[in-house]
Scaffold this active site. Structure first.
Site, PDB file in Angstrom:
ATOM      1  N   GLY B  43       0.811  -1.216   0.000  1.00  0.00           N
ATOM      2  CA  GLY B  43       0.000   0.000   0.000  1.00  0.00           C
ATOM      3  C   GLY B  43       0.844   1.266   0.000  1.00  0.00           C
ATOM      4  N   SER B  71      -7.099  -9.045  -2.977  1.00  0.00           N
ATOM      5  CA  SER B  71      -7.432  -8.156  -1.854  1.00  0.00           C
ATOM      6  C   SER B  71      -6.422  -7.011  -1.703  1.00  0.00           C
ATOM      7  CB  SER B  71      -7.517  -8.955  -0.550  1.00  0.00           C
ATOM      8  OG  SER B  71      -6.240  -9.416  -0.171  1.00  0.00           O
ATOM      9  N   ASN B  72      -5.335  -7.036  -2.470  1.00  0.00           N
ATOM     10  CA  ASN B  72      -4.351  -5.937  -2.441  1.00  0.00           C
ATOM     11  C   ASN B  72      -4.810  -4.747  -3.278  1.00  0.00           C
ATOM     12  OD1 ASN B  72      -1.607  -8.293  -2.887  1.00  0.00           O
ATOM     13  ND2 ASN B  72      -2.594  -7.663  -1.008  1.00  0.00           N
ATOM     14  N   GLN B  74      -7.325  -2.866  -3.785  1.00  0.00           N
ATOM     15  CA  GLN B  74      -8.095  -1.718  -3.287  1.00  0.00           C
ATOM     16  C   GLN B  74      -7.157  -0.581  -2.853  1.00  0.00           C
ATOM     17  OE1 GLN B  74      -7.113  -2.032  -0.095  1.00  0.00           O
ATOM     18  NE2 GLN B  74      -8.660  -1.217   1.313  1.00  0.00           N
ATOM     19  N   ARG B  75      -5.878  -0.861  -2.680  1.00  0.00           N
ATOM     20  CA  ARG B  75      -4.933   0.180  -2.256  1.00  0.00           C
ATOM     21  C   ARG B  75      -3.576   0.107  -2.946  1.00  0.00           C
ATOM     22  NH1 ARG B  75      -5.073  -4.026   0.788  1.00  0.00           N
ATOM     23  NH2 ARG B  75      -3.252  -4.885   1.790  1.00  0.00           N
ATOM     24  N   LYS B  88       4.990  -9.807  -6.886  1.00  0.00           N
ATOM     25  CA  LYS B  88       4.851  -8.339  -6.843  1.00  0.00           C
ATOM     26  C   LYS B  88       6.016  -7.634  -7.533  1.00  0.00           C
ATOM     27  CE  LYS B  88       1.822  -7.600  -2.906  1.00  0.00           C
ATOM     28  NZ  LYS B  88       1.682  -7.091  -1.539  1.00  0.00           N
ATOM     29  N   ASP B 132       4.736  -4.006   6.650  1.00  0.00           N
ATOM     30  CA  ASP B 132       3.437  -4.131   7.293  1.00  0.00           C
ATOM     31  C   ASP B 132       3.513  -4.819   8.654  1.00  0.00           C
ATOM     32  OD1 ASP B 132       4.061  -6.664   6.586  1.00  0.00           O
ATOM     33  OD2 ASP B 132       2.296  -7.045   5.352  1.00  0.00           O
ATOM     34  N   ASN B 133       4.711  -4.826   9.249  1.00  0.00           N
ATOM     35  CA  ASN B 133       4.805  -5.515  10.545  1.00  0.00           C
ATOM     36  C   ASN B 133       5.909  -4.898  11.405  1.00  0.00           C
ATOM     37  OD1 ASN B 133       7.417  -7.342  10.304  1.00  0.00           O
ATOM     38  ND2 ASN B 133       6.369  -7.378   8.329  1.00  0.00           N
ATOM     39  N   CYS B 190      -3.301  -4.673   8.960  1.00  0.00           N
ATOM     40  CA  CYS B 190      -4.308  -4.187   8.008  1.00  0.00           C
ATOM     41  C   CYS B 190      -5.281  -5.294   7.598  1.00  0.00           C
ATOM     42  CB  CYS B 190      -3.642  -3.592   6.773  1.00  0.00           C
ATOM     43  SG  CYS B 190      -2.933  -1.964   7.079  1.00  0.00           S
ATOM     44  N   CYS B 346      -8.284 -18.578  13.976  1.00  0.00           N
ATOM     45  CA  CYS B 346      -8.407 -17.263  13.364  1.00  0.00           C
ATOM     46  C   CYS B 346      -8.268 -17.467  11.857  1.00  0.00           C
ATOM     47  CB  CYS B 346      -7.341 -16.315  13.911  1.00  0.00           C
ATOM     48  SG  CYS B 346      -5.654 -16.856  13.570  1.00  0.00           S
TER      49      CYS B 346
END
Lengths: 83, 388
Positions: B43, B71-72, B74-75, B88, B132-133, B190, B346
């Site tokens: 993102g 799902s990536n 959208q941003r 990627k 992202d972490n 996220c 989860c």
């Protein structure tokens, strides 16, 4: 004489605490550490706050031993990792 | 600095830059000579890499080990629908080549680790943190401090973002601000917490701007200042930062002079890896074993620790699961029967581990975690189950 300080919570802190701001009455001469201890001492959900959170007093990063005065704004800066 | 020349087509392309007094021909040559490493092509990395390429930053390195997922999109505007399933880095290289064929894109198709970070980061003028972490953020910071390379930091959560510049000469580092990592589970990522797609567009663009200013040596940078953005309120809050004189990595007498184990430091484990808990804490069960337990005469108490919106898409409710989101577990432990086997699950297994640890600490058990989460369940037990 108690000292009112204005605390602010952002991001995950706001979500977990369910509030974005809170006025806390502290004893004269109290420090950031005293504020953190007072909040954490309230138990759930305030005990999610770390013992050594990143905070800014009046928009300047503050150490835990920084003294607080009446009307100070204390912002809890949340760790955010998303990218 | 030894500047490569600009071709006629480059001069035309960069005309609006060259027209700026702060850039000019010299500045544009500086950008061309510039080497920037983007950690993450997600993102934040998307607008960042696009703008750096468009601006003519000569060498753009990208570290990412992931494939493009629907799902990536959208941003992560670096990637398109046709790129789903591609690596990627391949997707990014094609897109950036189209944006500007005059820049060189260097792919690092690996996970940044304490073993490879210094080798990958060295040779770059600026490192941009778009991971992202938490473990990788501490790793990027420490490596930048050790190498003396500025770290352009950005991060996002739901509707809020942060941006700053760390590890400049004399400036504070990420560790001066966040001395200790948050306890696992305090901050959803996220995937769990969601993020409004435009937000990393804004924060990543700010990172691109700061990077270009650093390369140009112009303007007032964000070193020593943290900007906190709230998109719902549409406000920016500026916090003045300070160097921590006792910072373990960037102080004058550091106590940590190399890279450490950042997974351990942050108390997290990766799915499928050995974890920090001792073997007797709780058990990791594969999907088939959990299915067999649920079908037995004495099924365990099954807890879904995901968020309500994930539960709404699909769950194991028909097999007796109850929803207790991880963040609420501490307050709702009373709902869980004692002296009954408990299984938690989860999406991918990580939140389940945190929940299992909490339950064990609370005296519940025996406790098991569905290894690999609902994703692995959908793979081996219930094909076709949609998991977001």
């Amino acid at each position: 004489m108690s000292v009112p300080v204005h605390t602010l919570f952002f991001a995950a802190y706001r979500d977990r605490l369910g509030l974005s701001e809170l006025t806390v009455e502290l004893a004269q001469g109290a420090t950031v550490a005293d504020l953190v201890a007072e909040l954490r001492g309230r138990g759930s959900p305030f005990d999610i706050l770390p013992e050594q959170p990143a905070v800014a007093v009046n928009r300047t990063y503050a150490m835990l031993d920084e003294p607080l005065g009446a009307g100070d704004e204390v912002a809890f800066i949340p760790p955010v990792a998303g990218g | 600095m030894d500047h490569p020349e600009l071709s006629r087509s480059e001069l035309h392309r960069y005309a609006r830059h060259i027209a700026l007094p702060e850039v000019g021909l010299e500045g544009q040559l500086r950008l061309k000579a510039g080497r920037v490493l983007c950690v993450g092509a997600g993102g934040l990395g998307s607008p960042l890499a696009l703008y750096l390429a468009a601006a003519g930053v000569g060498t753009i390195g990208i570290v990412d080990f992931d494939d493009v997922d629907a799902s990536n999109l959208q941003r992560q505007i670096l990637h398109g629908t046709g790129d789903v399933g591609r690596h990627k880095l391949d997707s990014a290289a094609d897109r950036l080549e189209d944006v500007n064929p005059h820049v060189e894109v260097v792919g690092h198709p690996q996970r940044l680790t304490s073993e490879n970070a210094l080798e990958i980061l060295k040779g770059y003028d600026v490192v941009v943190d778009g991971t992202d972490n938490f473990p990788t953020r501490y790793l990027v910071n420490d490596a930048c401090v050790l190498l003396g390379t500025p770290n352009v930091y950005g991060s996002v959560f739901r509707w809020e973002g942060q941006v700053s510049v760390f590890a400049t000469k004399g400036g504070p580092c990420y560790r001066c601000l966040f001395r200790e990592p948050p306890p696992p589970g305090l901050v959803p990522n996220c995937a769990e917490g969601g993020v409004l797609g435009v937000l990393p567009g804004i924060i990543g663009s700010m990172q691109a701007m700061e990077t270009i200013k650093l390369l140009l040596g112009k303007g007032v940078g964000l070193a020593g200042r943290l900007l906190i953005f709230d998109a719902l309120e549409m406000t920016w809050r500026e916090i003045a930062l300070r160097r921590n004189p006792e910072c373990p990595v960037c102080s004058d007498s550091p106590t940590q002079t190399g890279l450490i184990d950042y997974e351990l430091f942050c108390g997290v484990t990766r799915p499928g890896e050995g974890s920090l808990h001792s073997a007797e804490d709780f058990e990791e069960l594969d999907a088939a074993s959990v299915a067999a337990l649920l079908a037995s005469d004495t099924p365990p108490y099954l807890i879904d620790v995901r968020e309500p919106w994930e539960w709404a898409v699909s769950s194991l409710a028909e097999r007796g699961a109850r929803l207790i989101p991880l963040a609420e577990l501490g307050d709702r432990l009373g709902e869980v029967p004692k002296e009954t086997p408990v299984v938690v699950y989860c999406r991918s297994g990580q939140r389940g581990q945190s929940a299992a640890r909490q339950l064990v600490a609370g005296g519940y058990g025996p406790v098991s975690n569905l290894s690999g989460g609902l994703l692995s369940w959908a793979e081996s037990v219930e094909p076709g189950l949609p998991v977001v």
